[in-house]
Scaffold this active site. Structure first.
Site, mmCIF file in Angstrom:
data_model
loop_
_atom_site.group_PDB
_atom_site.id
_atom_site.type_symbol
_atom_site.label_atom_id
_atom_site.label_comp_id
_atom_site.label_asym_id
_atom_site.label_seq_id
_atom_site.Cartn_x
_atom_site.Cartn_y
_atom_site.Cartn_z
ATOM 1 N N GLY A 31 -27.043 -14.066 -12.350
ATOM 2 C CA GLY A 31 -28.060 -15.084 -12.054
ATOM 3 C C GLY A 31 -27.831 -15.783 -10.725
ATOM 4 N N HIS A 37 -30.070 -9.894 -4.934
ATOM 5 C CA HIS A 37 -30.486 -9.546 -6.299
ATOM 6 C C HIS A 37 -31.919 -8.999 -6.307
ATOM 7 C CE1 HIS A 37 -27.523 -12.911 -7.290
ATOM 8 N NE2 HIS A 37 -27.030 -11.898 -7.952
ATOM 9 N N GLN A 61 -14.892 -11.781 -17.247
ATOM 10 C CA GLN A 61 -14.515 -11.299 -15.919
ATOM 11 C C GLN A 61 -13.979 -12.417 -15.030
ATOM 12 O OE1 GLN A 61 -18.618 -9.839 -15.220
ATOM 13 N NE2 GLN A 61 -18.368 -10.590 -13.137
ATOM 14 N N ASP A 150 -20.265 -5.464 -3.770
ATOM 15 C CA ASP A 150 -19.132 -5.359 -4.687
ATOM 16 C C ASP A 150 -18.732 -3.887 -4.757
ATOM 17 O OD1 ASP A 150 -19.098 -8.242 -6.087
ATOM 18 O OD2 ASP A 150 -21.155 -7.643 -5.703
ATOM 19 N N GLN A 153 -16.438 -2.769 -7.519
ATOM 20 C CA GLN A 153 -17.124 -2.786 -8.820
ATOM 21 C C GLN A 153 -17.946 -1.504 -9.008
ATOM 22 O OE1 GLN A 153 -19.164 -6.332 -10.574
ATOM 23 N NE2 GLN A 153 -20.976 -5.413 -9.683
ATOM 24 N N MET A 184 -25.036 -11.906 1.526
ATOM 25 C CA MET A 184 -25.560 -12.897 0.566
ATOM 26 C C MET A 184 -24.708 -12.887 -0.700
ATOM 27 S SD MET A 184 -29.632 -12.757 0.811
ATOM 28 C CE MET A 184 -30.457 -13.074 2.362
HETATM 29 P P1 AMP Z 1 -23.771 -10.988 -9.208
HETATM 30 O O1 AMP Z 1 -24.880 -11.793 -9.782
HETATM 31 O O2 AMP Z 1 -23.101 -11.630 -8.035
HETATM 32 O O3 AMP Z 1 -22.808 -10.474 -10.251
HETATM 33 O O4 AMP Z 1 -24.449 -9.695 -8.605
HETATM 34 C C1 AMP Z 1 -25.301 -8.885 -9.366
HETATM 35 C C2 AMP Z 1 -25.547 -7.591 -8.627
HETATM 36 O O5 AMP Z 1 -26.121 -7.899 -7.354
HETATM 37 C C3 AMP Z 1 -24.267 -6.801 -8.342
HETATM 38 O O6 AMP Z 1 -24.532 -5.422 -8.481
HETATM 39 C C4 AMP Z 1 -23.966 -7.159 -6.915
HETATM 40 O O7 AMP Z 1 -23.231 -6.170 -6.232
HETATM 41 C C5 AMP Z 1 -25.360 -7.279 -6.348
HETATM 42 N N1 AMP Z 1 -25.357 -8.093 -5.136
HETATM 43 C C6 AMP Z 1 -24.911 -9.366 -5.009
HETATM 44 N N2 AMP Z 1 -25.026 -9.776 -3.734
HETATM 45 C C7 AMP Z 1 -25.556 -8.733 -3.045
HETATM 46 C C8 AMP Z 1 -25.905 -8.515 -1.677
HETATM 47 N N3 AMP Z 1 -25.736 -9.455 -0.749
HETATM 48 N N4 AMP Z 1 -26.407 -7.322 -1.337
HETATM 49 C C9 AMP Z 1 -26.570 -6.342 -2.258
HETATM 50 N N5 AMP Z 1 -26.263 -6.479 -3.548
HETATM 51 C C10 AMP Z 1 -25.754 -7.655 -3.943
#
Ligand code: AMP
Length: 283
Positions: A31, A37, A61, A150, A153, A184
């Site tokens: 979120g 996202h 996590q 990530d 990940q 971001m």
């Molecule tokens: P998070 O909410 O931070 O766990 O991210 C959810 C998904 O969005 C994960 O697969 C992240 O790798 C991806 N994500 C977060 N930030 C970015 C970004 N700046 N560019 C591309 N994907 C992102």
């Protein structure tokens, strides 16, 4: 857009879509949506008939000293943004619904989870793999989209899916950056104005390293020393957690760059721990 908060609701919806022959894409998130996202959601939209976004701050996590309680959240804004992207279902379960009090089963990929971020976050990827596999069983996606920000990940999940014969296509999406180059992240909200002004120096450092590789430098230690200097100058408040040049799939450190190489970094800057990476080879 449907908002689903119970596990049976998601399972039942996935079952209906599967029965109708609809292809399902899943985008797992924690979120506090930003353009990164939303780009994943748009990509998912292009890959399937139905898009499910999970919005779950997964407690397993986070380490005991990490920012679980402080992690930014804004349900109303997230719902509006996901709705505007044409997401079909937003799944936002309670932690108690996802984990039984005596939850005792973990999915772990130690070979890939103990390096890079795993050194300072030893249980992080075990929590990620476990929740992602649970989400796969609930949402029954044909394809799942993860961000390359990530990178580790993504590598860990790819390996888990391959090793456990999980029938889900794992798709990566390039990093989405602010106009000044900062990757971001929901955690960028932790940065003070002064820290935010320094933060783009991380990506500039990665670009400078890629430039040195294009000029012919192939020695990892020399490249990392250059990056450390650049960060000291441009991100003086930053404390590198790690700066590493690794093979993109095995995540093992490289001493010389030959066929495939990625630079991955984590830098503590104020309350935030920022990660970023850049492919160095192939050119
Ligand atoms: P998070 O909410 O931070 O766990 O991210 C959810 C998904 O969005 C994960 O697969 C992240 O790798 C991806 N994500 C977060 N930030 C970015 C970004 N700046 N560019 C591309 N994907 C992102």
């Amino acid at each position: 857009m449907q908002i689903l908060s119970t596990l049976p609701d998601l399972s039942a919806q996935a079952e209906r879509w599967r029965t109708e022959g609809q292809r399902i894409a899943l985008v797992p998130t924690m979120g506090y949506f930003h353009e990164g996202h939303l780009a994943l959601m748009r990509h998912a939209r292009s890959l399937a008939h139905r898009v499910v976004v999970s919005r779950f701050i997964n407690p397993t996590q986070f380490g005991p000293a990490e920012d679980l309680a402080a992690y930014p959240r804004d349900a109303g804004r997230d719902i509006a943004l996901a709705g505007a992207e044409g997401v079909d279902a937003l799944f936002q379960p309670a932690a108690e619904a996802m984990y039984a009090p005596d939850h005792a089963t973990w999915v772990d990929v130690p070979a890939l989870s103990s390096v890079l971020c795993g050194v300072s976050r030893p249980t992080h990827f075990r929590g990620v793999c476990t929740v992602v596999l649970k989400l796969f069983h609930l949402a029954r996606p044909h394809v799942a989209v993860f961000g390359e920000k990530d990178w580790q990940q993504l590598a860990v999940i790819r390996r888990m899916a391959r090793d456990l014969n999980v029938d889900v296509d794992i798709v990566g999406h390039p990093i989405v950056r602010e106009s000044d180059g900062l990757a971001m992240s929901s955690r960028n909200a932790y940065l003070s104005a002064e820290e935010r002004a320094q933060a783009p120096g991380i990506y500039r450092g990665l670009l400078a390293m890629a430039h040195r590789v294009r000029q012919g430098e192939r020695d990892a230690a020399a490249l990392l020393a250059g990056l450390r200097e650049d960060l000291k100058r441009d991100v003086p408040s930053g404390e590198p957690d790690y700066l590493s040049i690794v093979h993109p799939d095995t995540l093992q450190n490289l001493t010389r760059l030959d066929d495939a190489a990625l630079v991955a970094v984590a830098v503590r800057l104020g309350r935030a721990r920022l990660i970023d990476n850049l492919r160095l080879l192939p050119l």
